[in-house]
Scaffold this active site. Structure first.
Site, PDB file in Angstrom:
ATOM      1  N   GLY A  43       0.610  -1.241   0.127  1.00 45.69           N
ATOM      2  CA  GLY A  43      -0.247   0.312  -0.404  1.00 45.69           C
ATOM      3  C   GLY A  43       0.335   1.828   0.015  1.00 45.69           C
ATOM      4  N   GLY A 186       1.978  22.923   3.053  1.00 44.26           N
ATOM      5  CA  GLY A 186       1.316  22.153   4.507  1.00 44.26           C
ATOM      6  C   GLY A 186       2.720  21.870   5.510  1.00 44.26           C
ATOM      7  N   GLY A 188       2.256  20.240   7.636  1.00 43.79           N
ATOM      8  CA  GLY A 188       1.928  19.135   8.537  1.00 43.79           C
ATOM      9  C   GLY A 188       3.463  17.814   9.543  1.00 43.79           C
ATOM     10  N   GLY A 274      -2.522  16.674   3.312  1.00 43.07           N
ATOM     11  CA  GLY A 274      -2.851  15.740   3.557  1.00 43.07           C
ATOM     12  C   GLY A 274      -3.324  14.478   3.138  1.00 43.07           C
ATOM     13  CG  HIS A 452      25.523   6.080  32.578  1.00 46.44           C
ATOM     14  ND1 HIS A 452      24.982   7.174  32.603  1.00 46.44           N
ATOM     15  CD2 HIS A 452      26.545   6.141  32.093  1.00 46.44           C
ATOM     16  CE1 HIS A 452      26.019   8.049  32.305  1.00 46.44           C
ATOM     17  NE2 HIS A 452      26.747   7.222  32.450  1.00 46.44           N
TER      18      HIS A 452
END
Length: 473
Positions: A43, A186, A188, A274, A452
């Site tokens: 997709g 845009g 975003g 979008g 750490h």
């Protein structure tokens, strides 16, 4: 029921993240599954979105590393401005990654005996799916459970038709050169990722955003870090402006008109406003499936449509347009198809990630959103500039921010939101995501030991500071 229709336990229309994950998950549970996809498996995310865009971002990261190599004692032999980018090689590398992943999905489908129909599936009455095969043939298939997962396509704006220098997120991923001057319409998440990529690769970038700020909806402290970083990259951010049109300049570029008569000459325009749901070819005649005025398939909290046994997931429905949300919805639906207990997705707590530089990641509401929702909150934030691993990496921009609810005793209690911006925060969010979704308290998470030196220490130290005690910062 048409007796000639081939019978399955589950039919999935759409082979993107929501679709292929549903098919593979169902097959792993022993279901007989059909997956219908007219294009490449994977997709938008795999072929025209997440994966190729992040491959470009990684090229930009390598460019940054080379430009700053001398700071680490590596003499590259040329000043940073002399570094050249062979974007055709970048494109070839991206294509290789995508092809490998697409092939991997196909192999998994074959291994789990998912029958893939290469064509366009249309749902009709009685849960009959008619497939117009790409080879010119047709097939009719059916199942007690149908999942609609047709995905989305880029939204377009008036006067900016695709072609030439005008591109959506689809076309820009096919570039084999870096345009010298780029306008991104845009501001975003997607627009900022492209702006970051091209700026780091040496392009002159302008963001044109109609709202008062870029990355709307982000916690203000996080968004401000991105804005400051973008300005250091010389990205020109224009907010509160409307884009009205453009005029080709006859040299392959165009002049963009925006705001109050302003113009901007560029070599490429990326329209990033979008994506819209793509229910256009699903048919749905004779079914109880409804599509709202914005094009979304209407579902309830369990992703059920108005037609018994028919579900919809992913970008096709009005939920966060994130691949991992599609995965979660796929599992939700398949569990129901199997008769198992299924819990709705908690959309207000899903993990979010933006892969611009600096990266952004969060789960749960930001400070402003939590207050607007009526919570009494206390906030702690720590910058990366004091983190030893960040200094070793030479990436000290950013911060970790924790939003906690004030408990009955007046002390910080449940962790509502974890928001981060800085180096590799998309890989650091898991601890914060778990804290938010398990409704953990500050005292509980403060007990966790962070390795750490590590970037994740910043999350631990930020939580620890909310206990009223700390050993750093």
């Amino acid at each position: 029921m048409i007796p000639t229709a081939e019978q399955f336990d589950l039919v999935v229309i759409g082979g993107g993240p929501g679709g292929y994950s549903a098919a593979l998950y169902a097959a792993s549970a022993g279901m007989k599954v059909a997956l219908v996809e007219k294009d490449a498996l994977g997709g938008t995310c795999l072929n025209r979105g997440c994966i190729p865009a992040k491959a470009f971002l990684e090229t930009a990261a390598v460019h940054r590393h080379v430009a700053h190599a001398a700071e680490f004692g590596i003499e590259a032999g040329a000043p940073p401005e002399a570094i050249t980018v062979n974007f055709a090689v970048t494109q070839a590398r991206k294509q290789k990654i995508v092809a490998g992943l697409v092939g991997g999905i196909a192999a998994m489908c074959k291994g789990r005996k998912v029958e893939v129909f290469n064509g366009t599936g249309r749902l009709g009455a009685g849960r009959i799916v008619t497939v117009s095969l790409n080879d010119g043939g047709s097939a009719e298939i059916t199942a007690p459970s149908i999942i609609l997962a047709a995905g989305s396509v880029p939204r377009l704006i008036p006067n900016f038709e695709r072609g030439g220098p005008i591109m959506t997120s689809d076309e820009v991923l096919d570039l084999d050169v870096v345009p010298a001057r780029v306008a991104v319409i845009g501001g975003g998440a997607i627009g900022c990722e492209f702006a970051s990529t091209f700026a780091d690769l040496g392009a002159q970038v302008t963001i044109l955003e109609g709202l008062p700020k870029i990355l709307p909806g982000l916690d203000n402290d996080v968004a401000n870090v991105v804005v400051r970083s973008f300005k250091k990259k010389k990205i020109d951010i224009r907010t509160g402006v409307s884009v009205t049109g453009h005029t080709p300049n006859g040299q392959g570029g165009t002049v963009v008109q925006f705001g109050d008569g302003e113009t901007l000459e560029v070599d490429a325009v990326v329209v990033s406003v979008g994506r819209r749901p793509y229910a256009d070819e699903l048919g749905l005649d004779g079914t109880g499936v409804k599509v709202d005025e914005r094009g979304f398939v209407v579902v309830d909290e369990f992703c059920r449509t108005g037609e018994d046994g028919v579900y919809a997931v992913g970008d096709l429905i009005n939920t966060p347009q994130l691949a991992h949300v599609g995965y979660a919805e796929a599992i939700l639906v398949v569990k129901q198809s199997l008769g198992e207990t299924a819990l709705p997705v908690q959309y207000d707590r899903v993990p979010w990630a933006i892969y611009c530089h600096p990266e952004v990641a969060w789960a749960g509401p930001g400070e402003e959103a939590a207050k607007e929702a009526g919570y009494d909150v206390v906030v702690a934030k720590h910058p990366f500039k004091f983190n030893s691993r960040a200094q070793i990496l030479g990436e000290t921009e950013g911060l970790a921010k924790i939003i906690a609810e004030v408990g009955p005793d007046g002390r910080p209690g449940r962790i509502l939101g974890v928001h981060m911006v800085g180096p590799w925060v998309t890989e650091q969010l898991s601890g914060g995501y778990l804290a938010v979704n398990w409704e953990a308290t500050v005292d509980e998470v403060a007990e966790f030991i962070q390795p750490h030196p590590s970037l994740t220490e910043l999350f631990g130290e930020t939580v620890l500071s909310l206990t009223g005690r700390n050993f750093n910062g």
